[in-house]
Design a protein around this motif. Structure first.
Motif, PDB file in Angstrom:
ATOM      1  N   GLU A  53     -27.422 -17.257 -38.768  1.00 39.54           N
ATOM      2  CA  GLU A  53     -27.898 -17.469 -40.144  1.00 39.54           C
ATOM      3  C   GLU A  53     -27.883 -16.191 -40.983  1.00 39.54           C
ATOM      4  O   GLU A  53     -27.791 -16.252 -42.206  1.00 39.54           O
ATOM      5  CB  GLU A  53     -29.290 -18.101 -40.150  1.00 39.54           C
ATOM      6  N   THR A  54     -27.907 -15.027 -40.337  1.00 35.43           N
ATOM      7  CA  THR A  54     -27.925 -13.787 -41.120  1.00 35.43           C
ATOM      8  C   THR A  54     -26.561 -13.402 -41.670  1.00 35.43           C
ATOM      9  O   THR A  54     -26.465 -12.866 -42.768  1.00 35.43           O
ATOM     10  CB  THR A  54     -28.479 -12.597 -40.298  1.00 35.43           C
ATOM     11  N   PHE A  55     -25.481 -13.670 -40.925  1.00 34.71           N
ATOM     12  CA  PHE A  55     -24.144 -13.273 -41.409  1.00 34.71           C
ATOM     13  C   PHE A  55     -23.177 -14.449 -41.589  1.00 34.71           C
ATOM     14  O   PHE A  55     -22.035 -14.247 -41.971  1.00 34.71           O
ATOM     15  CB  PHE A  55     -23.502 -12.210 -40.522  1.00 34.71           C
ATOM     16  N   GLY A  56     -23.619 -15.656 -41.346  1.00 30.36           N
ATOM     17  CA  GLY A  56     -22.739 -16.819 -41.464  1.00 30.36           C
ATOM     18  C   GLY A  56     -21.957 -17.026 -40.182  1.00 30.36           C
ATOM     19  O   GLY A  56     -22.443 -16.742 -39.096  1.00 30.36           O
ATOM     20  N   SER A  57     -20.737 -17.486 -40.310  1.00 25.96           N
ATOM     21  CA  SER A  57     -19.879 -17.715 -39.144  1.00 25.96           C
ATOM     22  C   SER A  57     -18.709 -16.737 -39.171  1.00 25.96           C
ATOM     23  O   SER A  57     -18.233 -16.347 -40.229  1.00 25.96           O
ATOM     24  CB  SER A  57     -19.333 -19.144 -39.147  1.00 25.96           C
ATOM     25  N   ILE A  58     -18.273 -16.376 -37.970  1.00 22.82           N
ATOM     26  CA  ILE A  58     -17.066 -15.563 -37.815  1.00 22.82           C
ATOM     27  C   ILE A  58     -16.091 -16.413 -37.004  1.00 22.82           C
ATOM     28  O   ILE A  58     -16.432 -16.904 -35.923  1.00 22.82           O
ATOM     29  CB  ILE A  58     -17.343 -14.247 -37.073  1.00 22.82           C
ATOM     30  N   TYR A  59     -14.907 -16.594 -37.550  1.00 17.63           N
ATOM     31  CA  TYR A  59     -13.857 -17.361 -36.886  1.00 17.63           C
ATOM     32  C   TYR A  59     -12.776 -16.399 -36.404  1.00 17.63           C
ATOM     33  O   TYR A  59     -12.403 -15.478 -37.116  1.00 17.63           O
ATOM     34  CB  TYR A  59     -13.231 -18.367 -37.857  1.00 17.63           C
ATOM     35  N   ILE A  60     -12.290 -16.644 -35.184  1.00 18.20           N
ATOM     36  CA  ILE A  60     -11.220 -15.829 -34.615  1.00 18.20           C
ATOM     37  C   ILE A  60     -10.122 -16.768 -34.122  1.00 18.20           C
ATOM     38  O   ILE A  60     -10.402 -17.754 -33.436  1.00 18.20           O
ATOM     39  CB  ILE A  60     -11.706 -14.975 -33.426  1.00 18.20           C
ATOM     40  N   GLN A  61      -8.893 -16.434 -34.471  1.00 20.28           N
ATOM     41  CA  GLN A  61      -7.760 -17.243 -34.017  1.00 20.28           C
ATOM     42  C   GLN A  61      -6.619 -16.319 -33.603  1.00 20.28           C
ATOM     43  O   GLN A  61      -6.257 -15.405 -34.353  1.00 20.28           O
ATOM     44  CB  GLN A  61      -7.290 -18.157 -35.144  1.00 20.28           C
ATOM     45  N   THR A  62      -6.078 -16.562 -32.433  1.00 21.01           N
ATOM     46  CA  THR A  62      -4.915 -15.805 -31.981  1.00 21.01           C
ATOM     47  C   THR A  62      -3.672 -16.421 -32.604  1.00 21.01           C
ATOM     48  O   THR A  62      -3.390 -17.593 -32.399  1.00 21.01           O
ATOM     49  CB  THR A  62      -4.802 -15.829 -30.446  1.00 21.01           C
ATOM     50  N   VAL A  63      -2.952 -15.610 -33.376  1.00 25.66           N
ATOM     51  CA  VAL A  63      -1.714 -16.056 -34.010  1.00 25.66           C
ATOM     52  C   VAL A  63      -0.548 -15.791 -33.066  1.00 25.66           C
ATOM     53  O   VAL A  63       0.289 -16.662 -32.848  1.00 25.66           O
ATOM     54  CB  VAL A  63      -1.491 -15.344 -35.366  1.00 25.66           C
ATOM     55  N   ASN A  64      -0.500 -14.588 -32.505  1.00 25.73           N
ATOM     56  CA  ASN A  64       0.510 -14.212 -31.519  1.00 25.73           C
ATOM     57  C   ASN A  64      -0.187 -13.541 -30.347  1.00 25.73           C
ATOM     58  O   ASN A  64      -0.928 -12.573 -30.536  1.00 25.73           O
ATOM     59  CB  ASN A  64       1.544 -13.238 -32.112  1.00 25.73           C
ATOM     60  N   GLU A  65       0.046 -14.056 -29.155  1.00 22.66           N
ATOM     61  CA  GLU A  65      -0.538 -13.477 -27.939  1.00 22.66           C
ATOM     62  C   GLU A  65      -0.035 -12.050 -27.729  1.00 22.66           C
ATOM     63  O   GLU A  65       1.055 -11.696 -28.195  1.00 22.66           O
ATOM     64  CB  GLU A  65      -0.158 -14.317 -26.712  1.00 22.66           C
ATOM     65  N   LEU A  66      -0.802 -11.276 -26.996  1.00 26.81           N
ATOM     66  CA  LEU A  66      -0.408  -9.912 -26.658  1.00 26.81           C
ATOM     67  C   LEU A  66       0.921  -9.949 -25.919  1.00 26.81           C
ATOM     68  O   LEU A  66       1.099 -10.690 -24.955  1.00 26.81           O
ATOM     69  CB  LEU A  66      -1.478  -9.263 -25.778  1.00 26.81           C
ATOM     70  N   ASP A  67       1.876  -9.154 -26.410  1.00 25.76           N
ATOM     71  CA  ASP A  67       3.211  -9.168 -25.829  1.00 25.76           C
ATOM     72  C   ASP A  67       3.854  -7.798 -26.029  1.00 25.76           C
ATOM     73  O   ASP A  67       3.468  -7.039 -26.917  1.00 25.76           O
ATOM     74  CB  ASP A  67       4.057 -10.246 -26.512  1.00 25.76           C
ATOM     75  N   ALA A  68       4.834  -7.502 -25.214  1.00 25.31           N
ATOM     76  CA  ALA A  68       5.565  -6.241 -25.352  1.00 25.31           C
ATOM     77  C   ALA A  68       6.421  -6.297 -26.609  1.00 25.31           C
ATOM     78  O   ALA A  68       7.173  -7.248 -26.824  1.00 25.31           O
ATOM     79  CB  ALA A  68       6.446  -6.007 -24.130  1.00 25.31           C
ATOM     80  N   GLU A  69       6.271  -5.282 -27.450  1.00 26.92           N
ATOM     81  CA  GLU A  69       7.041  -5.209 -28.683  1.00 26.92           C
ATOM     82  C   GLU A  69       8.228  -4.253 -28.535  1.00 26.92           C
ATOM     83  O   GLU A  69       9.276  -4.448 -29.121  1.00 26.92           O
ATOM     84  CB  GLU A  69       6.136  -4.760 -29.827  1.00 26.92           C
ATOM     85  N   TYR A  70       8.033  -3.214 -27.734  1.00 24.07           N
ATOM     86  CA  TYR A  70       9.086  -2.220 -27.534  1.00 24.07           C
ATOM     87  C   TYR A  70       8.864  -1.549 -26.189  1.00 24.07           C
ATOM     88  O   TYR A  70       7.722  -1.282 -25.807  1.00 24.07           O
ATOM     89  CB  TYR A  70       9.037  -1.166 -28.650  1.00 24.07           C
ATOM     90  N   THR A  71       9.931  -1.272 -25.477  1.00 23.74           N
ATOM     91  CA  THR A  71       9.845  -0.562 -24.198  1.00 23.74           C
ATOM     92  C   THR A  71      10.840   0.592 -24.199  1.00 23.74           C
ATOM     93  O   THR A  71      12.024   0.401 -24.441  1.00 23.74           O
ATOM     94  CB  THR A  71      10.154  -1.494 -23.011  1.00 23.74           C
ATOM     95  N   ASP A  72      10.303   1.790 -23.933  1.00 24.31           N
ATOM     96  CA  ASP A  72      11.133   2.990 -23.813  1.00 24.31           C
ATOM     97  C   ASP A  72      11.356   3.217 -22.325  1.00 24.31           C
ATOM     98  O   ASP A  72      10.421   3.527 -21.587  1.00 24.31           O
ATOM     99  CB  ASP A  72      10.431   4.191 -24.450  1.00 24.31           C
ATOM    100  N   GLU A  73      12.594   3.064 -21.885  1.00 24.01           N
ATOM    101  CA  GLU A  73      12.909   3.186 -20.463  1.00 24.01           C
ATOM    102  C   GLU A  73      13.058   4.638 -20.013  1.00 24.01           C
ATOM    103  O   GLU A  73      13.164   4.911 -18.823  1.00 24.01           O
ATOM    104  CB  GLU A  73      14.192   2.413 -20.146  1.00 24.01           C
ATOM    105  N   ASP A  74      13.069   5.567 -20.955  1.00 24.38           N
ATOM    106  CA  ASP A  74      13.246   6.984 -20.638  1.00 24.38           C
ATOM    107  C   ASP A  74      12.002   7.796 -21.027  1.00 24.38           C
ATOM    108  O   ASP A  74      12.121   8.937 -21.468  1.00 24.38           O
ATOM    109  CB  ASP A  74      14.477   7.536 -21.368  1.00 24.38           C
ATOM    110  N   ALA A  75      10.850   7.231 -20.847  1.00 21.96           N
ATOM    111  CA  ALA A  75       9.606   7.916 -21.233  1.00 21.96           C
ATOM    112  C   ALA A  75       9.327   9.100 -20.305  1.00 21.96           C
ATOM    113  O   ALA A  75       9.747   9.118 -19.144  1.00 21.96           O
ATOM    114  CB  ALA A  75       8.449   6.936 -21.193  1.00 21.96           C
ATOM    115  N   VAL A  76       8.618  10.076 -20.841  1.00 21.38           N
ATOM    116  CA  VAL A  76       8.188  11.231 -20.065  1.00 21.38           C
ATOM    117  C   VAL A  76       7.193  10.762 -19.017  1.00 21.38           C
ATOM    118  O   VAL A  76       6.293   9.975 -19.305  1.00 21.38           O
ATOM    119  CB  VAL A  76       7.553  12.295 -20.987  1.00 21.38           C
ATOM    120  N   GLY A  77       7.316  11.252 -17.791  1.00 22.99           N
ATOM    121  CA  GLY A  77       6.456  10.839 -16.693  1.00 22.99           C
ATOM    122  C   GLY A  77       4.995  11.189 -16.894  1.00 22.99           C
ATOM    123  O   GLY A  77       4.646  12.077 -17.674  1.00 22.99           O
ATOM    124  N   ILE A  78       4.144  10.490 -16.193  1.00 22.77           N
ATOM    125  CA  ILE A  78       2.700  10.728 -16.229  1.00 22.77           C
ATOM    126  C   ILE A  78       2.347  11.881 -15.299  1.00 22.77           C
ATOM    127  O   ILE A  78       1.582  12.773 -15.650  1.00 22.77           O
ATOM    128  CB  ILE A  78       1.954   9.450 -15.798  1.00 22.77           C
TER     129      ILE A  78
END
Length: 105
Positions: free
Chosen positions: A77-102
């Motif tokens: 009642e203090t802030f109303g309602s908050i709605y959350i909707q996933t539009v696109n699931e978490l997914d790989a957008e870009y992969t660098d195959e030559d990244a510097v090692g950890i």
């Protein structure tokens, strides 16, 4: 071999009563107990991030979110309602195959 993967998800956050939500999250003493946000954009980003990383059981300061059709809702009642909707699931957008090692192997 080291891969660097950029991930992306799209999540909508809607406040049913923006005036109440702005007052509670930005102007009231709520921020003394939880978080001190600059603006409602930062509130929405935090809610989306917590939803993605922690789930819906309870987002501290925002309550428990319950599933309704294709979205989740938390109401207070203090802030109303908050709605959350996933539009696109978490997914790989870009992969660098030559990244510097950890660590040196």
């Amino acid at each position: 071999m080291t891969y660097e993967v950029d991930l992306k998800a799209t999540i909508k956050v809607q406040f049913s009563d923006p005036v109440k939500a702005k007052y509670v999250f930005l102007e009231s003493d709520w921020k003394d107990c939880f978080f001190d946000y600059r603006d409602m954009t930062e509130v929405a980003e935090h809610v989306a991030w917590m939803f993605q990383t922690r789930g819906t059981d309870c987002i501290e300061g925002f309550g428990a979110f319950k599933r309704e059709k294709d979205y989740y809702v938390s109401s207070d009642e203090t802030f109303g309602s908050i709605y959350i909707q996933t539009v696109n699931e978490l997914d790989a957008e870009y992969t660098d195959e030559d990244a510097v090692g950890i660590v040196e192997v």
